[in-house]
Design a protein around this motif. Structure first.
Motif, PDB file in Angstrom:
ATOM      1  N   GLN A  10       1.004  -1.139   0.287  1.00 27.62           N
ATOM      2  CA  GLN A  10      -0.293  -0.123   0.139  1.00 27.62           C
ATOM      3  C   GLN A  10       0.990   1.196   0.336  1.00 27.62           C
ATOM      4  N   ARG A  11       1.778   1.251   0.484  1.00 30.00           N
ATOM      5  CA  ARG A  11       2.904   2.175   0.992  1.00 30.00           C
ATOM      6  C   ARG A  11       3.850   2.677  -0.367  1.00 30.00           C
ATOM      7  N   ILE A  12       4.152   1.638  -1.070  1.00 27.49           N
ATOM      8  CA  ILE A  12       4.625   1.495  -2.924  1.00 27.49           C
ATOM      9  C   ILE A  12       3.610   1.952  -2.841  1.00 27.49           C
ATOM     10  N   GLU A  13       1.897   2.010  -3.715  1.00 27.85           N
ATOM     11  CA  GLU A  13       1.121   2.094  -4.340  1.00 27.85           C
ATOM     12  C   GLU A  13       1.105   3.714  -4.069  1.00 27.85           C
ATOM     13  N   LYS A  14       0.958   4.708  -3.287  1.00 33.35           N
ATOM     14  CA  LYS A  14       0.744   5.688  -2.397  1.00 33.35           C
ATOM     15  C   LYS A  14       1.851   6.747  -2.488  1.00 33.35           C
ATOM     16  N   ARG A  15       3.420   5.967  -2.530  1.00 33.09           N
ATOM     17  CA  ARG A  15       4.093   6.702  -3.148  1.00 33.09           C
ATOM     18  C   ARG A  15       4.326   6.894  -5.638  1.00 33.09           C
ATOM     19  N   LEU A  16       4.017   5.760  -5.895  1.00 30.95           N
ATOM     20  CA  LEU A  16       4.010   5.501  -6.835  1.00 30.95           C
ATOM     21  C   LEU A  16       3.120   6.951  -7.415  1.00 30.95           C
ATOM     22  N   GLY A  17       1.867   6.954  -6.986  1.00 30.80           N
ATOM     23  CA  GLY A  17       0.613   8.117  -7.082  1.00 30.80           C
ATOM     24  C   GLY A  17       1.560   9.273  -6.619  1.00 30.80           C
TER      25      GLY A  17
END
Length: 384
Positions: free
Chosen positions: A342-349
């Motif tokens: 989830q944190r990776i997805e947030k950072r990618l966004g």
């Protein structure tokens, strides 16, 4: 007044004056001295202010206190249904008398050691007579007279009325050092004896706290109480329990961190599975660091300054479902993987939203971070 004592008439429920009680006005013992037993008066059979109880209507409960002055003070402040024993511990005869006036009895005894002992005896008597009862939880060892004069009738009405089992567990816990394994073991054994006759819903509330305070699993505590733990319909002798499914995507991230902390509090997650970076909430991170440094869940709960804070930390450190060590480790790994995804997805966004406005080295660094995050995301998904 008589020989430095304030005299109180002892009147039965029918308005007859049967005897007198004297309350000493200086430092001396006994504090209360009643008329000796006579053919018409036996202090085991009556209560002080029974005549006032008889005048009350639709009482929810009787409040039983230790001294006549407590009765006078509470009655002056408008508290209904107050009475006192006649200088002795509560007797079965007095308990049956109180049952005539209200369906429940609240014990409002002093907070000193004598008062605490009287409460434990009173609870035994009331429960033996089948009378629902509670204990008024006065702060700082105050007695009813002191409390109501200091805080007022509204605060008195708002006092917590705790269950007999909760009170007994408090007194029992004071006898043991819960920072030691021996202390936690002995406390768990004593607590099991207190809880053995509770209904399932009431038992569940106490089990949750007991798991945190002692570190024993739910099944172990139930076995000590004498209850056979219910078997999961999905588990058999020849079948590995299904892995719990952790879906952080549909939950608040903080809830996932709370689950992770609860897993850490079991003490059965190997070192290195999780780190402080996995906790973003300051309280959760602090509790994790304390656990990692060797503090027990029970110690972390007890060191909180307020009842509200203790309740919050106790809830955070509850042992999660799944008693098997391998299952707990798998839950922790699944939860960590989901959190990190989830944190990776947030950072990618965040990067993709700003990348078009970047130029030169900044854009190159951003593209490199996207590549690294994408690789890590793929690895985590394969593991998950």
């Amino acid at each position: 007044m008589f020989r430095a004592r304030a005299m109180f008439p002892i009147i039965d429920q029918y308005g007859n004056v049967l005897a007198f009680g004297g309350r000493i006005l200086k430092k001396a013992e006994p504090k209360y001295l009643n008329t000796s037993d006579t053919p018409v008066f036996n202090k085991r059979l009556g209560v002080y202010a029974a005549n006032l109880l008889r005048k009350e209507r639709n009482l929810d409960h009787v409040t039983l206190v230790e001294g006549y002055m407590d009765v006078v003070a509470l009655t002056q402040f408008g508290v209904p249904g107050v009475c006192a024993t006649l200088g002795t511990a509560l007797t079965p005869e007095q308990a049956r008398l109180l049952k005539r006036f209200a369906p429940k009895v609240f014990l409002g005894y002093d907070g000193d050691s004598a008062g605490q002992h009287a409460i434990l005896r009173g609870l035994d008597i009331l429960q033996a007579e089948g009378i629902p009862c509670r204990v008024l939880d006065f702060p700082d060892g105050q007695d009813p007279d002191e409390f109501i004069r200091d805080k007022g009738p509204e605060a008195f009405a708002a006092l917590p009325a705790i269950s007999p089992e909760t009170y007994r567990l408090r007194r029992l816990k004071e006898q043991f050092d819960l920072s030691t394994q021996e202390g936690r073991t002995d406390y768990a054994k004593g607590a099991a004896d207190i809880l053995k006759n509770l209904e399932p819903v009431e038992l569940e509330n106490h089990l949750q706290d007991l798991m945190v305070q002692t570190g024993f699993t739910r099944d172990v505590l139930l076995a000590q109480i004498g209850i056979k733990p219910a078997k999961s319909s999905s588990s058999t002798a020849n079948k590995t329990p299904a892995r719990p499914v952790i879906r952080v995507e549909s939950e608040d991230e903080k809830k996932a961190q709370e689950l992770l902390l609860a897993l850490a509090a079991t003490g059965r997650i190997p070192e290195g599975v999780m780190t402080q970076e996995d906790f973003e909430d300051p309280l959760l991170k602090e509790l994790y660091l304390r656990l990692a440094s060797g503090s027990s869940p029970a110690a972390l709960v007890e060191e909180q300054e307020t009842e509200q804070a203790r309740a919050k930390v106790s809830a955070l450190l509850l042992t999660p479902p799944g008693e098997d060590k391998d299952q707990l480790i798998q839950m922790a790994q699944d939860c960590l993987t989901a959190l990190r995804l989830q944190r990776i997805e947030k950072r990618l966004g965040e990067i993709m939203q700003s990348i078009n406005s970047l130029t030169g080295p900044e854009k190159t660094a951003a593209m490199a971070e996207v590549a690294a995050l994408s690789t890590r995301k793929k690895e985590l998904k394969q593991k998950h």
